[in-house]
Design an enzyme around this catalytic site. Structure first.
Site, PDB file in Angstrom:
ATOM      1  N   SER A 134     -14.205  -1.688  12.954  1.00  0.00           N
ATOM      2  CA  SER A 134     -14.587  -2.179  14.282  1.00  0.00           C
ATOM      3  C   SER A 134     -15.863  -3.027  14.223  1.00  0.00           C
ATOM      4  O   SER A 134     -16.697  -2.869  13.329  1.00  0.00           O
ATOM      5  CB  SER A 134     -14.817  -0.999  15.219  1.00  0.00           C
ATOM      6  OG  SER A 134     -15.934  -0.252  14.775  1.00  0.00           O
ATOM      7  N   GLY A 151     -18.902  -0.633  14.580  1.00  0.00           N
ATOM      8  CA  GLY A 151     -19.269   0.058  13.345  1.00  0.00           C
ATOM      9  C   GLY A 151     -19.853  -0.918  12.326  1.00  0.00           C
ATOM     10  O   GLY A 151     -20.898  -0.666  11.721  1.00  0.00           O
ATOM     11  N   GLY A 152     -19.182  -2.039  12.153  1.00  0.00           N
ATOM     12  CA  GLY A 152     -19.621  -3.020  11.156  1.00  0.00           C
ATOM     13  C   GLY A 152     -21.026  -3.533  11.461  1.00  0.00           C
ATOM     14  O   GLY A 152     -21.872  -3.626  10.559  1.00  0.00           O
ATOM     15  N   GLU A 165     -15.684  -7.103   7.671  1.00  0.00           N
ATOM     16  CA  GLU A 165     -14.551  -7.809   8.271  1.00  0.00           C
ATOM     17  C   GLU A 165     -14.203  -7.004   9.506  1.00  0.00           C
ATOM     18  O   GLU A 165     -13.915  -5.814   9.426  1.00  0.00           O
ATOM     19  CB  GLU A 165     -13.380  -7.823   7.283  1.00  0.00           C
ATOM     20  CG  GLU A 165     -12.262  -8.740   7.731  1.00  0.00           C
ATOM     21  CD  GLU A 165     -10.905  -8.136   7.544  1.00  0.00           C
ATOM     22  OE1 GLU A 165     -10.552  -7.808   6.409  1.00  0.00           O
ATOM     23  OE2 GLU A 165     -10.191  -7.987   8.554  1.00  0.00           O
ATOM     24  N   CYS A 176      -5.121  -7.038  10.541  1.00  0.00           N
ATOM     25  CA  CYS A 176      -6.213  -7.975  10.852  1.00  0.00           C
ATOM     26  C   CYS A 176      -5.689  -9.382  11.141  1.00  0.00           C
ATOM     27  O   CYS A 176      -6.300 -10.132  11.889  1.00  0.00           O
ATOM     28  CB  CYS A 176      -7.238  -7.994   9.735  1.00  0.00           C
ATOM     29  SG  CYS A 176      -6.588  -7.523   8.145  1.00  0.00           S
ATOM     30  N   GLU A 205     -10.441  -8.640  20.972  1.00  0.00           N
ATOM     31  CA  GLU A 205      -9.333  -8.008  20.256  1.00  0.00           C
ATOM     32  C   GLU A 205      -8.902  -6.710  20.940  1.00  0.00           C
ATOM     33  O   GLU A 205      -9.746  -5.879  21.282  1.00  0.00           O
ATOM     34  CB  GLU A 205      -9.778  -7.685  18.820  1.00  0.00           C
ATOM     35  CG  GLU A 205      -8.698  -7.005  17.995  1.00  0.00           C
ATOM     36  CD  GLU A 205      -9.157  -6.662  16.582  1.00  0.00           C
ATOM     37  OE1 GLU A 205      -8.589  -7.185  15.638  1.00  0.00           O
ATOM     38  OE2 GLU A 205     -10.120  -5.865  16.437  1.00  0.00           O
TER      39      GLU A 205
HETATM   40  P1  NAP Z   1     -14.420   2.142  12.521  1.00  0.00           P
HETATM   41  O1  NAP Z   1     -14.541   3.118  13.635  1.00  0.00           O
HETATM   42  O2  NAP Z   1     -15.258   0.947  12.593  1.00  0.00           O
HETATM   43  O3  NAP Z   1     -14.709   2.973  11.175  1.00  0.00           O
HETATM   44  C1  NAP Z   1     -14.574   2.398   9.894  1.00  0.00           C
HETATM   45  C2  NAP Z   1     -15.363   3.215   8.898  1.00  0.00           C
HETATM   46  O4  NAP Z   1     -16.768   3.017   9.103  1.00  0.00           O
HETATM   47  C3  NAP Z   1     -15.154   4.718   9.000  1.00  0.00           C
HETATM   48  O5  NAP Z   1     -15.206   5.246   7.694  1.00  0.00           O
HETATM   49  C4  NAP Z   1     -16.327   5.194   9.817  1.00  0.00           C
HETATM   50  O6  NAP Z   1     -16.698   6.518   9.509  1.00  0.00           O
HETATM   51  C5  NAP Z   1     -17.433   4.242   9.389  1.00  0.00           C
HETATM   52  N1  NAP Z   1     -18.396   3.963  10.459  1.00  0.00           N
HETATM   53  C6  NAP Z   1     -18.119   3.329  11.632  1.00  0.00           C
HETATM   54  N2  NAP Z   1     -19.248   3.204  12.356  1.00  0.00           N
HETATM   55  C7  NAP Z   1     -20.254   3.736  11.633  1.00  0.00           C
HETATM   56  C8  NAP Z   1     -21.653   3.908  11.867  1.00  0.00           C
HETATM   57  N3  NAP Z   1     -22.229   3.468  12.977  1.00  0.00           N
HETATM   58  N4  NAP Z   1     -22.379   4.505  10.915  1.00  0.00           N
HETATM   59  C9  NAP Z   1     -21.795   4.960   9.777  1.00  0.00           C
HETATM   60  N5  NAP Z   1     -20.478   4.853   9.505  1.00  0.00           N
HETATM   61  C10 NAP Z   1     -19.704   4.239  10.421  1.00  0.00           C
HETATM   62  O7  NAP Z   1     -12.924   1.643  12.360  1.00  0.00           O
HETATM   63  P2  NAP Z   1     -11.533   2.411  12.438  1.00  0.00           P
HETATM   64  O8  NAP Z   1     -11.753   3.879  12.494  1.00  0.00           O
HETATM   65  O9  NAP Z   1     -10.742   1.929  11.312  1.00  0.00           O
HETATM   66  O10 NAP Z   1     -10.849   1.880  13.758  1.00  0.00           O
HETATM   67  C11 NAP Z   1     -11.511   1.764  14.995  1.00  0.00           C
HETATM   68  C12 NAP Z   1     -11.316   0.364  15.554  1.00  0.00           C
HETATM   69  O11 NAP Z   1     -11.707  -0.619  14.605  1.00  0.00           O
HETATM   70  C13 NAP Z   1      -9.898  -0.020  15.904  1.00  0.00           C
HETATM   71  O12 NAP Z   1      -9.499   0.447  17.160  1.00  0.00           O
HETATM   72  C14 NAP Z   1      -9.947  -1.524  15.838  1.00  0.00           C
HETATM   73  O13 NAP Z   1     -10.406  -2.042  17.048  1.00  0.00           O
HETATM   74  C15 NAP Z   1     -10.959  -1.815  14.768  1.00  0.00           C
HETATM   75  N6  NAP Z   1     -10.337  -2.199  13.475  1.00  0.00           N
HETATM   76  C16 NAP Z   1     -10.138  -3.511  13.237  1.00  0.00           C
HETATM   77  C17 NAP Z   1      -9.579  -3.904  12.044  1.00  0.00           C
HETATM   78  C18 NAP Z   1      -9.337  -5.353  11.754  1.00  0.00           C
HETATM   79  O14 NAP Z   1      -8.889  -5.665  10.655  1.00  0.00           O
HETATM   80  N7  NAP Z   1      -9.589  -6.258  12.663  1.00  0.00           N
HETATM   81  C19 NAP Z   1      -9.215  -2.960  11.075  1.00  0.00           C
HETATM   82  C20 NAP Z   1      -9.438  -1.613  11.344  1.00  0.00           C
HETATM   83  C21 NAP Z   1     -10.016  -1.255  12.542  1.00  0.00           C
HETATM   84  P3  NAP Z   1     -16.173   7.753  10.396  1.00  0.00           P
HETATM   85  O15 NAP Z   1     -14.678   7.602  10.491  1.00  0.00           O
HETATM   86  O16 NAP Z   1     -16.599   8.940   9.649  1.00  0.00           O
HETATM   87  O17 NAP Z   1     -16.821   7.585  11.720  1.00  0.00           O
END
Ligand code: NAP
Length: 521
Positions: free
Chosen positions: A242, A245-246, A265, A302, A392
């Site tokens: 996300s 997160g990124g 990404e 993606c 998105e």
């Molecule tokens: P995410 O919530 O961003 O998490 C990805 C990874 O990063 C997980 O291992 C998470 O750990 C870690 N993380 C996230 N925020 C963090 C922070 N503030 N500090 C430390 N670690 C952190 O992504 P997701 O779980 O895969 O999916 C959530 C959303 O991301 C989706 O609904 C979508 O919108 C987006 N996404 C987009 C793409 C793309 O290619 N465009 C791909 C995947 C996801 P934890 O799980 O332990 O929190």
């Protein structure tokens, strides 16, 4: 294959220090055995210390040894292909046959990077010989090669549980560069992560490499991710997920006493423009192809095309009808995680609140985390006035934007944020408009595709999987393709060195027979 659920830190199996978790089968909303260990900052420190200890020897392995190691990882992945795909299917709801294909792609990536290593071009060797007689002052001998940046932390992605996860392209390219890797496993597929980590760990052992070349940690909440980004021995980070997160991780890395690069990404709606002659001639075919690609991975890819822009006129109705029909036929399918499913519903509601009309939907959800497909439509003026419509929505939905004329089409293109890809559908008569659109898209995307879609992705030397923010946090690099190795390299210059002290690749007689730029030639 028996899963231990332990963390894998170098050669060691490390049991839980912060409790355990189980994987969720999102198709049935039930937990799956076994327990998976959760670690914290202490395990990150253990893995980072080992990765640092391993770095000098691993980054100086010969190209032949490193390439053979990468090939062995590919062999090991192929050997567990079916078990890996079966476990990943249970943990993600994605079809096993598709996941077997993903495992093959992951193995192929390791083989491709083995070839990159053997060819040695990534070292970007350059020699500017001494010019002792140069006036007004002599020039010393200068030689350059690229070397690995240091230990790298890689966040596995949720949506491709193999090819973008533990044994994904980030790991393959980092190991090819000579970097050591600490992998943060995604909690959405812990079993599939362990199987991949074992394949890498076995290759490390079989090649007699330092155990710290690869580790895999896991934890819940932000603690473990933050500890990785903060750790002074970690020198670069990659992330797929996300924007929230990124960017949290990116900003954190910039606040370190020694800021480090974070290659994220994050988000892309991959706009598709149908130009008028193509719309009149092939609207139905393009609409069909668009929805087919949109539905790949239940819209959790993606490169999923999520935005279609067409000028009102001949062919528009046929296009819309084709898209409506295709979406209405789509069955609801399991999404990856409860969180992704909830975000999808929230995103759709936000679009509708901003004025997009739902013109078609697929069959209704029959299980808790089924994603029901949806097609929304909005006119160009509304699209331009509501920023939320260009955000998105990760899942099986798309937005059709109907614009009045060429000027509004260009305005829509200019309003877009950075994207991984854009597609143009055109005929000969559309070329003048395409020429005006192209510079607008070049500034906003990493890849432009004509009369096709960015999906499926090829992994080649010319692949770009990157783009301006928010597609990524650094538009200068790609995260897929052979040049993704450049994220993990930095240049080192050797000046006035005796031949015997130079790295082998830079010695006078070119013992490795690698391509080198000598005096600019
Ligand atoms: P995410 O919530 O961003 O998490 C990805 C990874 O990063 C997980 O291992 C998470 O750990 C870690 N993380 C996230 N925020 C963090 C922070 N503030 N500090 C430390 N670690 C952190 O992504 P997701 O779980 O895969 O999916 C959530 C959303 O991301 C989706 O609904 C979508 O919108 C987006 N996404 C987009 C793409 C793309 O290619 N465009 C791909 C995947 C996801 P934890 O799980 O332990 O929190």
């Amino acid at each position: 294959m028996k899963l231990t659920g332990n963390l894998i830190i170098g050669a060691h199996d490390v049991p839980a220090t912060e409790g355990t978790m189980k994987a969720l089968n999102p198709a049935t909303n039930t937990l799956i055995e076994p327990d998976f260990a959760l670690g914290g900052a202490a395990q990150v420190h253990q893995a980072a210390t080992l990765a640092d200890e391993a770095f000098d020897s691993y980054s100086h392995t010969s190209l032949a040894v490193r390439a053979a190691f990468l090939d062995s990882i590919a062999d090991n992945l192929e050997a567990v292909r079916e078990a890996l795909a079966a476990r990943a299917a249970l943990e993600t709801g994605l079809p096993q046959a598709q996941l077997e294909g993903e495992a093959t792609r992951a193995a192929t990536q390791f083989r491709q990077f083995a070839e990159v290593v053997r060819k040695g071009r990534f070292l970007q060797l350059a020699i500017d010989p001494a010019q002792p007689d140069r006036q007004p002052r002599p020039r010393m001998d200068h030689r350059l090669q690229k070397m690995a940046i240091g230990p790298v932390a890689i966040f596995g992605a949720s949506n491709f549980p193999i090819a973008y996860s533990v044994a994904g392209g980030d790991t393959a390219s980092a190991l090819a560069a000579g970097a050591t890797v600490i992998l943060k496993a995604h909690n959405a597929h812990p079993g599939a992560s362990e199987i991949q980590a074992r394949a890498i760990q076995k290759a490390v052992q079989d090649h007699g490499l330092h155990e710290g070349v690869f580790s895999m940690v896991r934890g819940i909440g932000n603690t473990i991710g933050e500890a990785l980004v903060d750790h002074p021995l970690v020198k670069a980070v990659t992330f797929t997920g996300s924007e929230q997160g990124g960017m949290a991780l990116y900003r954190r890395a910039q606040l370190r006493p020694d800021p480090i690069p974070v290659f994220t990404e994050m988000t892309s709606i991959n706009p598709t423009f149908i130009l008028p002659a193509a719309l009149a001639e092939r609207g139905v075919q393009i609409g069909d192809g668009f929805i087919e690609r949109m539905l790949v991975n239940v819209g959790q890819a993606c490169l999923r095309p999520a935005l279609l822009i067409a000028i009102k006129g001949a062919g528009l109705e046929a296009l819309r009808d084709a898209m409506v029909k295709r979406v209405a036929e789509a069955s609801a399918r399991t999404m990856l995680t409860p969180g992704i499913h909830a975000s999808y519903l929230k995103g759709l509601a936000a679009m509708e609140n901003a004025g997009a009309r739902r013109v078609a939907e697929g069959s209704a959800a029959s299980a808790d985390f089924d994603g029901q497909s949806a097609l929304l439509e909005v006119d160009g003026q509304r699209f331009l006035s509501e920023a939320v419509l260009s955000q998105e929505v990760f899942g099986p939905s798309a937005l059709l934007v109907t614009v009045e004329d060429e000027a509004q089409l260009l305005a829509v293109a200019r309003s877009l944020e950075g994207q991984l890809s854009a597609a143009l559908h055109l005929e000969e008569n559309d070329l003048p408009l395409a020429r005006r659109l192209l510079p607008v898209l070049e500034r906003r995307t990493g890849r432009i595709v004509v009369n096709a879609f960015a999906h499926p992705q090829e992994v080649t030397y010319a692949t770009v999987h990157g783009g301006p923010f928010p597609a990524t946090s650094d538009s200068r690099f790609t995260s897929v393709g052979m040049t993704s190795i450049e994220r993990f390299l930095r240049p080192v210059a050797y000046q006035g060195f005796p031949d015997a002290l130079l790295p082998e690749a830079l010695r006078d007689f070119n013992p490795l027979k690698l391509p080198r730029l000598v005096d600019g030639q």
